[in-house]
Design a protein around this motif. Structure first.
Motif, short mmCIF file in Angstrom:
data_model
loop_
_atom_site.label_atom_id
_atom_site.label_comp_id
_atom_site.label_asym_id
_atom_site.label_seq_id
_atom_site.Cartn_x
_atom_site.Cartn_y
_atom_site.Cartn_z
N UNK A 140 0.68 -1.23 -0.05
CA UNK A 140 -0.09 0.26 -0.11
C UNK A 140 1.00 1.23 0.00
N UNK A 141 1.94 1.27 0.90
CA UNK A 141 2.75 2.36 0.89
C UNK A 141 3.94 2.47 0.25
N UNK A 142 4.28 1.03 -0.74
CA UNK A 142 5.35 0.82 -1.04
C UNK A 142 6.50 1.01 -0.32
N UNK A 143 6.88 0.45 0.77
CA UNK A 143 7.83 0.36 1.61
C UNK A 143 8.17 -1.10 1.94
N UNK A 144 9.58 -1.07 2.47
CA UNK A 144 10.25 -2.31 2.74
C UNK A 144 10.88 -2.20 4.32
N UNK A 145 11.04 -3.28 5.02
CA UNK A 145 11.88 -3.22 6.26
C UNK A 145 11.22 -3.98 7.33
N UNK A 146 12.08 -4.21 8.32
CA UNK A 146 11.64 -4.98 9.57
C UNK A 146 11.68 -4.36 10.70
N UNK A 195 10.00 9.93 6.14
CA UNK A 195 10.10 11.04 5.58
C UNK A 195 8.80 11.48 4.53
N UNK A 196 8.89 12.42 4.01
CA UNK A 196 7.84 12.70 2.76
C UNK A 196 7.48 11.82 2.05
N UNK A 197 6.24 11.22 1.88
CA UNK A 197 5.80 10.30 1.01
C UNK A 197 4.76 10.93 0.04
N UNK A 198 4.53 10.30 -1.12
CA UNK A 198 3.31 10.82 -1.88
C UNK A 198 2.01 10.18 -2.01
N UNK A 199 2.08 8.95 -0.77
CA UNK A 199 0.84 8.26 -0.58
C UNK A 199 0.10 8.83 0.66
N UNK A 200 -1.16 9.00 0.63
CA UNK A 200 -1.68 9.35 2.17
C UNK A 200 -1.91 8.20 2.87
#
Length: 173
Positions: free
Chosen positions: A17-23, A46-51
């Motif tokens: 949904x937010x196009x993020x990865x990590x653990x 940081x700033x992201x373009x998805x609400x």
């Protein structure tokens, strides 16, 4: 899995949904009780373009269908809901054997309540249908909660205005 008496919480790769990865690896509970010093992980981005969606925001109207019905020996299960956007769940429908329950014009979240399970206790969960999120209504979170929460399953026929769920059979808790 427990480390130092604390239960572990995880966030897994990949959030599509937010196009993020990590653990994230966070201590959230001790012996089934939330750790008040660190009940939830906080992730600063940081700033992201998805609400970022708020799964608990007001939502509705929608139709809820509880499929299947219950065996005759099942413990009582109730759906608590509201048809008013300004009210918390305040109306109750009980599930009965071999029946599909259908409720129209629901607003916001609804609750699923299991009565007389796991030693005669009552367990209630808030269900936010828009994001298919199930949360306990108490700070307690143990194996019984996991079993019941995982048993509230959204059907593949669910869409944006009709949500179909099934609930676990509680006859052999």
């Amino acid at each position: 899995m427990k480390t130092g008496g604390y239960g572990l919480g995880y966030a897994y790769d990949f959030d599509d949904l937010l196009d993020l990865a990590g653990l994230l690896h966070v201590n959230i509970q001790t012996a089934g009780v939330l750790n008040p010093a660190q009940p939830y992980p906080v992730l600063y981005l940081g700033p992201i373009d998805t609400v970022i969606p708020n799964p608990t925001e007001n939502f509705g109207p929608y139709t809820l269908k509880v499929s299947g019905g219950l065996p005759t020996s099942s413990k009582p299960i109730s759906i608590i809901y509201s048809t008013s956007a300004s009210q918390a769940p305040n109306q109750t429908s009980s599930l009965v054997t071999a029946t599909t329950l259908e409720l129209d014009n629901l607003q916001n979240y609804f609750q699923v309540q299991f009565s007389n399970v796991f030693g005669g206790n009552t367990y209630t969960y808030n269900v936010y249908p828009q994001y298919q999120l199930v949360l306990p209504t108490t700070p307690r979170y143990n194996a019984d909660d996991v079993t019941l929460m995982n048993g509230i399953v959204f059907d593949t026929g669910t869409n944006g205005t009709t949500f179909i769920i099934s609930v676990p059979n509680t006859q052999n808790d």
